[in-house]
Write an enzyme that holds these catalytic residues in place. Sequence first.
Site, PDB file in Angstrom:
ATOM      1  N   GLU A 142       0.808  -1.218   0.000  1.00 35.28           N
ATOM      2  CA  GLU A 142       0.000   0.000   0.000  1.00 35.28           C
ATOM      3  C   GLU A 142       0.843   1.271   0.000  1.00 35.28           C
ATOM      4  OE1 GLU A 142      -2.798  -0.448   3.240  1.00 35.28           O
ATOM      5  OE2 GLU A 142      -4.104  -1.694   2.020  1.00 35.28           O
ATOM      6  N   GLU A 294      -6.454  -8.008  -0.795  1.00 36.00           N
ATOM      7  CA  GLU A 294      -6.924  -8.095   0.596  1.00 36.00           C
ATOM      8  C   GLU A 294      -8.429  -7.881   0.546  1.00 36.00           C
ATOM      9  OE1 GLU A 294      -4.820  -5.490   3.292  1.00 36.00           O
ATOM     10  OE2 GLU A 294      -2.876  -6.060   2.469  1.00 36.00           O
TER      11      GLU A 294
HETATM   12  C1  GAL Z   1      -4.114  -3.030   5.020  1.00 37.70           C
HETATM   13  C2  GAL Z   1      -2.724  -3.625   4.987  1.00 37.70           C
HETATM   14  C3  GAL Z   1      -2.664  -4.944   5.702  1.00 37.70           C
HETATM   15  C4  GAL Z   1      -3.316  -4.838   7.028  1.00 37.70           C
HETATM   16  C5  GAL Z   1      -4.710  -4.327   6.886  1.00 37.70           C
HETATM   17  C6  GAL Z   1      -5.413  -4.168   8.205  1.00 37.70           C
HETATM   18  O1  GAL Z   1      -4.084  -1.685   4.761  1.00 37.70           O
HETATM   19  O2  GAL Z   1      -2.280  -3.791   3.684  1.00 37.70           O
HETATM   20  O3  GAL Z   1      -1.334  -5.326   5.861  1.00 37.70           O
HETATM   21  O4  GAL Z   1      -2.553  -4.015   7.823  1.00 37.70           O
HETATM   22  O5  GAL Z   1      -4.701  -3.080   6.257  1.00 37.70           O
HETATM   23  O6  GAL Z   1      -4.919  -3.093   8.951  1.00 37.70           O
END
Ligand code: GAL
Length: 663
Positions: A142, A294
Amino acid sequence: MYIGVDYYPEHWPRERWETDAQMMQAAGFNIVRLAEFAWVNMEPQEGRFEFGWLDDALALLARYDIRAILCTPTAVMPAWVARAYPETLAMQTDGTRIVWGVRKNNCFTAGAYRLLSERITRAMAEHFKDAPNVIGWQTDNEFGNPVCHCDTCRATFQDWLRTKYGTLEALNQAWGTHFWGHSFGTWGEIQIPVDRNTHNPSACLDWQRFYSWLNVRFQRDQVQILREICPQHFVTHNLMGLFHELDYYDLAADLDFVSWDNYPVWGKPDIPYKAAEAADVMRGLKKRNFWIMEQTAGPGGWGSYGRNPRPGEIRKIAFQQVAHGADGMVWFRWRTCTAGREQYWHGLLGHDGKGLRRYQEAAQTAADLHSLSTLLEGTTVKASVALIYDYDSIWALRIQPGYAGNTYHAAVERIYAALFRAGVNVDMIKPTDDFTPYRAVFAPDLYVLPDTVARALSDYVENGGVLFCDSRTGVKDETNLCHDRTLPGLLSDALGITIEEYESLDHDWGRGLSFTYAVQGDGDLAGEYTATQTAEWVQPTTAETLATYTEWHMQPFAALTRNRFGKGWGYFLGTNIGEEAFYDRLIADILAHADVTAIATPPEGVEVSVRENGDRRLLFVLNHTETPQTVSVPAGKTELLTGQITDTTLTLDRYGVAVIQLR
Ligand code: GAL
């Protein structure tokens, strides 16, 4: 199709790994993302690499037919980096460096950080290039934070400006530094504009572009190494949808495909316009399908947590993304961690590691998606309507919103949501893209309007296109100076209007001094509406007026106009209307003039989207509500998830999804 989870084997005892792999395979998962923040596990001391644990995890996963995406781990610097090279920690505006201990702590110009990042990337690439189940890479995590204000960043900014402008004279002119006596006599005098509310708007816009470029450069250094050593692997990055600190078009240019992180479950259940819009932005970056790297798996939060996805919602959220072009589905995360800041960012498994409801729903989703995968292959969304999505305008409006509450995304969402409700697919495109493949182009808040883009839009209308513009269109040139023309400048002929004056109806950001005007719509837009936030005093020249103001002094001006220009139509809305129904009627009128027919006319809260290729057309129907919904659909077609033949209507259960093969 690749479906799986973000997995952190390093968080769990080795004895557990096999159970995890078994459970993943049982759920139909065939991909994991690994090593995202594991730099210190792979390089515990500078220059000493330890990949054995990851070799073991990969070998175990391979036995269960699970492939892997590896991450370059540079989003979290090991503690030893910060200690040995303190200049790698980003400097804040007060001159102090970030205290190591969260993540995304680094400065992107620190030579030591760039070298260390290249070294771990190269070491990983060399070590894992022949690992049989590694198929690709995710760069970092990110991109977008932090912003560093150190001397190296400042000097690099000065160098970047020198490359861009060539001479100081050109820079002084482009930034309009005659104002407030801010002219520069040497490059070294240029500062980082730390406050976008008070510093020179042109400097602020260039700083944002520079900051974006720094991140792109950092990623490119890694991508070059990965391409050189692992040419057989893909390279992607997990972007953040509507996040806009970086120009995602540039960041995506170096990737094979875009991935993004989708977390729509917050607050009370609502129609997820934003998740659809973000998906279309992501698909638009490279004009190709994307992955979800994700995907929401449970309540999220670092200190307190949010809403739990309700039964059916995990599946529905995944299907929404597939409907917009997702070709890979990876849930964040496999198992909820028992340690660290993300103890409450819940995965498919809870802290207890059991395969309960959320796991089972993801498994059901995986089974459904696998059953569709052959038909999905090679299909994408083919929209006849485009919306211009422009980072320069996003940034410039943030520097000077004009009227209170003006954000680019609010303007886009008014239009996007109405197109969603109308049942048409949308492509999100750059202002410099070719408009001719589209029957209609929407350009909400296209505030930064270079002359080349204005001419292209005008030609597009003249040759038969339908264009929609609104308040604050074309105010600025590419260096963030006001165009010295009567608005809407080079679009005046296409839109058939001039705007000599304008005003804000809410200049005080909600302190109670705001007011509204009453608006009267005619014809298909008949009705009474409310003009809010902004009013451009639009004088039609050749345009017809579709909505007027009733206030005495506004009666000469139009709220909404439609102009025949050449073979096309130019629409202009000079205000923001409070009523959603207005936008629904406006979109209906625009689509009718553009000869665009909706995929289907869905009831409220139901979304339709089509993925297609030359041979196949797959209609996705998604019920975003918690009550059953009945939708009119073509009869005699196969609904692929149930195998049933459709009647003229289809009833979807709460959060129900259907995929109908139209062809
Ligand atoms: C995203 C990140 C993950 C995890 C998730 C929850 O932004 O890529 O690694 O941290 O948020 O906080």
